[in-house]
Design a protein around this motif. Structure first.
Motif, short mmCIF file in Angstrom:
data_model
loop_
_atom_site.label_atom_id
_atom_site.label_comp_id
_atom_site.label_asym_id
_atom_site.label_seq_id
_atom_site.Cartn_x
_atom_site.Cartn_y
_atom_site.Cartn_z
N LYS A 470 0.81 -1.22 0.00
CA LYS A 470 0.00 0.00 0.00
C LYS A 470 0.85 1.27 0.00
O LYS A 470 0.33 2.35 -0.22
CB LYS A 470 -0.92 0.01 1.23
CG LYS A 470 -1.87 -1.18 1.31
CD LYS A 470 -2.90 -1.14 0.20
CE LYS A 470 -3.91 -2.26 0.35
NZ LYS A 470 -4.98 -2.22 -0.66
N ASN A 471 2.13 1.11 0.27
CA ASN A 471 3.01 2.27 0.37
C ASN A 471 4.29 2.01 -0.40
O ASN A 471 4.63 0.87 -0.72
CB ASN A 471 3.33 2.57 1.83
CG ASN A 471 2.08 2.80 2.67
OD1 ASN A 471 1.51 3.88 2.65
ND2 ASN A 471 1.64 1.77 3.40
N ASP A 472 5.00 3.09 -0.69
CA ASP A 472 6.25 2.94 -1.43
C ASP A 472 7.26 2.13 -0.63
O ASP A 472 8.00 1.31 -1.18
CB ASP A 472 6.83 4.31 -1.78
CG ASP A 472 5.96 5.06 -2.77
OD1 ASP A 472 5.25 4.40 -3.55
OD2 ASP A 472 5.97 6.31 -2.76
N PHE A 473 7.31 2.35 0.69
CA PHE A 473 8.26 1.62 1.54
C PHE A 473 7.60 1.30 2.87
O PHE A 473 6.75 2.05 3.36
CB PHE A 473 9.53 2.46 1.80
CG PHE A 473 10.27 2.84 0.56
CD1 PHE A 473 11.09 1.93 -0.08
CD2 PHE A 473 10.13 4.12 0.03
CE1 PHE A 473 11.77 2.28 -1.24
CE2 PHE A 473 10.80 4.48 -1.12
CZ PHE A 473 11.63 3.56 -1.76
N LEU A 474 8.01 0.15 3.44
CA LEU A 474 7.54 -0.24 4.77
C LEU A 474 8.76 -0.68 5.57
O LEU A 474 9.58 -1.47 5.09
CB LEU A 474 6.52 -1.37 4.69
CG LEU A 474 5.99 -1.91 6.02
CD1 LEU A 474 4.53 -2.32 5.86
CD2 LEU A 474 6.80 -3.11 6.52
N ILE A 475 8.87 -0.18 6.80
CA ILE A 475 9.94 -0.58 7.71
C ILE A 475 9.27 -1.05 9.00
O ILE A 475 8.45 -0.33 9.57
CB ILE A 475 10.91 0.58 8.00
CG1 ILE A 475 11.62 1.01 6.70
CG2 ILE A 475 11.94 0.17 9.04
CD1 ILE A 475 12.50 2.23 6.85
N GLN A 476 9.64 -2.26 9.44
CA GLN A 476 8.94 -2.86 10.58
C GLN A 476 9.92 -3.47 11.58
O GLN A 476 10.88 -4.14 11.20
CB GLN A 476 7.97 -3.96 10.08
CG GLN A 476 7.22 -4.66 11.20
CD GLN A 476 6.29 -5.74 10.66
OE1 GLN A 476 6.14 -5.88 9.44
NE2 GLN A 476 5.67 -6.48 11.54
N SER A 477 9.64 -3.22 12.84
CA SER A 477 10.34 -3.92 13.92
C SER A 477 9.53 -5.19 14.18
O SER A 477 8.49 -5.15 14.84
CB SER A 477 10.40 -3.05 15.18
OG SER A 477 10.99 -3.75 16.24
N VAL A 478 10.00 -6.32 13.63
CA VAL A 478 9.17 -7.52 13.52
C VAL A 478 8.64 -7.99 14.87
O VAL A 478 7.44 -8.27 15.01
CB VAL A 478 9.97 -8.66 12.83
CG1 VAL A 478 9.14 -9.94 12.80
CG2 VAL A 478 10.36 -8.25 11.42
N GLU A 479 9.49 -8.06 15.89
CA GLU A 479 9.04 -8.55 17.19
C GLU A 479 8.26 -7.50 17.96
O GLU A 479 7.51 -7.80 18.87
CB GLU A 479 10.22 -9.04 18.02
CG GLU A 479 10.86 -10.30 17.43
CD GLU A 479 11.96 -10.84 18.31
OE1 GLU A 479 12.65 -10.03 18.96
OE2 GLU A 479 12.13 -12.07 18.34
N GLY A 480 8.43 -6.23 17.60
CA GLY A 480 7.65 -5.16 18.20
C GLY A 480 7.89 -4.93 19.68
O GLY A 480 7.03 -4.36 20.36
N ASN A 481 9.04 -5.37 20.20
CA ASN A 481 9.28 -5.17 21.62
C ASN A 481 10.54 -4.35 21.92
O ASN A 481 10.85 -4.07 23.06
CB ASN A 481 9.39 -6.53 22.34
CG ASN A 481 10.43 -7.43 21.69
OD1 ASN A 481 11.21 -6.98 20.87
ND2 ASN A 481 10.40 -8.70 22.04
N ASP A 482 11.29 -4.00 20.89
CA ASP A 482 12.46 -3.13 21.06
C ASP A 482 12.24 -1.86 20.24
O ASP A 482 11.79 -1.92 19.10
CB ASP A 482 13.73 -3.83 20.56
CG ASP A 482 14.08 -5.03 21.44
OD1 ASP A 482 13.93 -4.91 22.67
OD2 ASP A 482 14.48 -6.07 20.90
N ASP A 483 12.61 -0.73 20.84
CA ASP A 483 12.37 0.54 20.15
C ASP A 483 13.50 0.80 19.15
O ASP A 483 14.30 1.72 19.30
CB ASP A 483 12.28 1.67 21.18
CG ASP A 483 11.58 2.89 20.58
OD1 ASP A 483 11.13 2.78 19.42
OD2 ASP A 483 11.49 3.91 21.26
N LYS A 484 13.56 -0.04 18.12
CA LYS A 484 14.58 0.12 17.08
C LYS A 484 14.29 1.35 16.23
O LYS A 484 15.18 1.98 15.68
CB LYS A 484 14.62 -1.12 16.19
CG LYS A 484 15.03 -2.41 16.88
CD LYS A 484 14.75 -3.60 15.96
CE LYS A 484 15.13 -4.91 16.61
NZ LYS A 484 16.55 -5.16 16.57
N ILE A 485 12.98 1.66 16.08
CA ILE A 485 12.59 2.82 15.27
C ILE A 485 12.45 4.01 16.22
O ILE A 485 11.33 4.40 16.60
CB ILE A 485 11.28 2.54 14.50
CG1 ILE A 485 11.40 1.24 13.70
CG2 ILE A 485 10.92 3.69 13.58
CD1 ILE A 485 10.13 0.82 12.99
#
Length: 837
Positions: A470-485
């Motif tokens: 749906k978007n040009d780019f997607l960046i995801q913190s897969v496990e969602g438990n570390d504030d990598k972003i």
């Protein structure tokens, strides 16, 4: 009394000489056998290769073949589990710690250190990894590393035997250890930020680590026990307070709907191929017998028995098979080895594509079966022609016109019967079996082409991109438990030239209050859907009433831009302004029964750590847009809850930045793609690019078009070739009839027109079958495509259908007249004299 001679050598000689005098016929027959054998062997080889590789891909993504996990098992528990005899393999791993490096912390990546038991490594983990070099460590100072771990350590070029210094964090104590690399491998887990180091049993013992304190027990259940194992294990095995069995019945152990649907399509196409091949071989041999029928009649006059004549016909077919079948198998093997490596991974992208093997299932049974099947097809195809040749009398052979005598009727003298289009209609169905062959050949060829075309259009790159990207780019913190972003990361992206918009989603794991109106219907539906009993659900609900903290949910915060885009695509609109204010929450209807629209009520989300809570009006929505971010782990049946970012921040100050959706100016897309990929890789984040996805699919689509289109075009050519063969035969065996017609005043123009009408009837009747039965088959293929790829959309092949109908009409209209013109160059008198002779 008739005495049958037994001149076997003479029969062989006649068979061989007859073959030598029919070189053109032999060429067509061999081509038909080669095509049939080639397509059967290659289609099944590619199909079985796909099924096996798809299964391997799912094992790789799952990371293990085990489907039951128990943490911190005791010796008594292990012995009890072994005595139940539910598992094909029982292995275990011990968590030995992690690597402690500043670079790992800065990039939010990690390297886990584990010990795997021999059975765990050999039977459960090894099938999920590849490119294994070296051996599992046996000495205290040896390690086996994943390539990702070597990359994080800056040792990507390390070789077996090299020394690698690793600062190990074991039970909170940092130990600088120099290991010798005993082996390395490639793993395919979806989590991109993790590497693994495998250590020896001696290392575990030296550091006082145990299975009961630091380990996990893995069970690979026997297929027959999968349904009953949960109840047996929970009943027979006594667990400690913090223990529970975790069940994961992945699609790696069973053929999924994708594989079943793929195989169904392959079987359908294979049936088309077999039937088309049969029709072509039968038609060629039938034509040959018709052409040589006088010869077989003359053989009878010198004492040849019907059985011997049948042997001559079958002997010719057998000798042609001995040439055509090996050539077809060789061609099928070559194509399989060239196409399979390209075709595997066609329906997948990203990590899934890398996990998809390119192995060719060169199973001798496939090729032996294809050879036998082709031989059986040839022998069945020649049965009818052999019977005609063996049973016809010498007198009948001289008068034979291609129709069986019982079907020949005297023409009734009527004024209507003399009309050309009526004569043509009679001629088409004068030999019903021959007409059926033409209709089937044309129909099968066209339908196969349209089926392949429908399948390829259904899984087109446009459909995939429209549904998932749906978007040009997607960046995801897969496990969602570390504030990598973090904010620095986001600011770097905002500062990139050409970035138009950034949409941020946050994640948290928060407690819910039980709601009979909102949560209970989801729990009841999911428990029933996954085969759990009401007792299982009541047990969970009782546990929740005693300990409300067990009612945890994945709560995802979404920003204003995303909720507005989502609401535009939702069938059931929500109050966007109230959602932004933090008064409305939404959940996906996937968790709920079909009457989800009647689900109304409130849900209370609670942060027990900070003693905060908020009640939201719940809206259950049927989301087909794929805009909602995926939820994180939660208890079975608990839906992912979506609220506004601002509402989530008020509930949880520590909510993690989870997903970034980025849209950019196309002018700068290439550079931004490169920069974002580098940033994401450094932090172990999942990165997805619309342009890369499109490029990957375009390449794979080209391979599928070549493969599928090639098979379909061959079948269309077989159908057209059958039609041309039938028309050539029909005209040749009716030369006497045409000559007589001309002698009594019928012009060549009228005969050509009659033959053109015959071709028109073949085309129109075939078109009728296509527009009725054919459309049903095409629709079925479109529905099967949806099981192979959930983004597939049925696209009716209008353009291809129109073009093919025009081609068939053209061929059917011009072929009869051309054949007649070529066959009647001599004068009527000369042709009549030849007939008399």
């Amino acid at each position: 009394m008739k005495f049958e001679n037994n001149n076997k050598e003479i029969i062989k000689r006649i068979t061989n000489r007859t073959l030598k005098t029919n070189k053109i016929r032999n060429t067509f027959a061999i081509m038909a056998i080669v095509l049939t054998t080639f397509m059967i062997s290659s289609v099944f080889s590619i199909g079985i290769s796909f099924a096996k590789n798809y299964k391997t891909m799912n094992i790789r993504l799952q990371g293990t073949t085990a489907n039951v996990v128990l943490s911190n098992p005791t010796d008594n528990q292990i012995e009890k589990i072994k005595s139940l005899d539910l598992s094909d393999s029982i292995g275990y791993e011990i968590n030995a710690g992690k690597v402690s490096l500043d670079s790992l912390n800065e990039n939010r990546t990690k390297i886990s250190i584990k010990y795997l038991s021999k059975e765990n490594f050999e039977k459960q983990v090894k099938p999920s990894i590849s490119d294994i070099k070296g051996n599992y460590p046996t000495k205290e100072n040896e390690i086996m590393a994943s390539k990702k771990a070597l990359e994080f350590l800056g040792e990507s070029e390390a070789k077996i035997g090299d020394k690698i210094k690793v600062p190990c964090n074991i039970n909170g104590k940092i130990i600088n250890k120099e290991f010798i690399l005993s082996g390395y491998y490639t793993n395919y887990a979806l989590v991109q930020d993790s590497g693994y180091l495998f250590v020896s049993e001696k290392f575990v013992n030296a550091n006082s680590l145990s299975l009961e304190d630091n380990g996990l027990l893995y069970l690979s259940l026997k297929p027959k026990d999968k349904s009953t194992a949960p109840d047996i294990l929970e009943k027979e095995v006594s667990l400690n307070k913090n223990q529970e069995f975790s069940f994961s019945y992945g699609i790696s152990n069973d053929l999924s709907d994708t594989v079943l649907s793929t195989m169904a399509i392959i079987v359908i196409i294979s049936l088309f191929i077999v039937l088309s091949g049969y029709l072509l071989i039968y038609n060629i041999l039938y034509i040959a017998v018709n052409k040589d029928i006088t010869f077989y009649g003359m053989l009878k006059t010198i004492g040849t028995s019907p059985k011997q004549i049948k042997k001559i016909v079958k002997g010719q077919a057998l000798k042609l098979s001995l040439i055509g079948i090996p050539l077809g198998l060789l061609l099928g093997a070559i194509v399989s080895f060239l196409i399979v490596p390209l075709a595997m991974g066609t329906l997948f992208a990203g990590t899934e594509a890398s996990a998809m093997p390119r192995d060719v299932s060169f199973n001798p049974i496939i090729f032996i079966g294809a050879g036998i099947f082709s031989l059986v097809t040839v022998m069945i195809s020649c049965k009818k022609p052999a019977k005609i040749a063996g049973n016809i009398s010498p007198i009948e052979a001289l008068r034979y016109s291609g129709s069986t005598l019982k079907n020949q009727k005297k023409n009734r003298r009527t004024t209507k019967g003399s009309k050309l289009y009526k004569m043509a209609w009679y001629n088409v169905f004068r030999e019903k079996k021959r007409a059926i062959i033409v209709f089937l050949s044309l129909f099968m060829g066209i339908i196969t082409f349209l089926s392949v075309n429908t399948f390829l259009n259904s899984i087109s790159v446009e459909n995939y991109i429209d549904r998932y990207v749906k978007n040009d780019f997607l960046i995801q913190s897969v496990e969602g438990n570390d504030d990598k972003i973090d904010s620095d990361f986001i600011n770097k992206i905002k500062d990139m030239k050409g970035v138009n918009s950034i949409s941020l989603s946050k994640s948290s794991n928060l407690q819910l209050d039980m709601s009979k109106d909102v949560l209970l219907p989801a729990l009841e539906n999911i428990y029933e859907r996954f085969g759990n009993t009401k007792e299982d659900l009541n047990e969970y609900l009782n546990a929740v009433s005693e300990d409300p903290s067990l009612l945890q949910a994945s709560v995802i915060g979404i920003d204003d831009n995303l909720i507005e885009r989502l609401n535009e695509e939702l069938e059931d609109k929500i109050d966007v302004e109230e959602f932004k204010k933090g008064n409305v929450a939404i959940a996906d209807s996937w968790y709920y029964p079909e009457n989800y629209k009647s689900i109304k009520g409130d849900v209370t989300i609670r942060n027990s750590k900070d003693n905060k809570s908020k009640t939201f009006n719940m809206n259950v929505v049927g989301d087909t847009s794929e805009l909602l971010p995926p939820g994180l782990d939660a208890p079975l049946g608990i839906p992912t809850i979506y609220i506004s970012n601002s509402a989530l921040e008020k509930l949880d100050n520590d909510a993690v930045n989870y997903i970034l959706n980025i849209n950019v100016n196309k002018k700068y897309e290439s550079k931004i793609n490169k920069d974002l990929k580098a940033l994401s890789k450094a932090r172990g984040l999942w990165f997805e690019s619309k342009s890369e996805k499109t490029e990957e699919f375009n390449k794979s689509q080209m391979v599928m078009n070549i493969l599928g289109g090639g098979i379909a075009v061959i079948l269309i050519l077989i159908g057209i070739l059958n039609f041309i063969n039938v028309m050539i035969t029909g005209v040749n065996i009716r030369l006497k009839e045409f000559a007589i017609m001309e002698s009594i005043g019928m012009t060549k123009k009228q005969i050509k027109m009659m033959l053109t009408y015959e071709g028109l009837y073949y085309a129109l009747i075939t078109t009728g079958f296509i527009l009725t039965l054919g459309i049903g088959i095409i629709y079925g293929i479109g529905e099967l495509s949806k099981n192979i790829a959930d983004y597939a959309a049925f696209v009716f092949p209008t353009t291809a259908l129109v073009v093919l109908i025009i081609v068939i009409l053209t061929v059917c209209l011009i072929t009869p007249a051309i054949v007649f013109k070529v066959s009647t160059k001599k004068s009527v008198t000369e042709r009549l004299r030849e007939i008399e002779n």
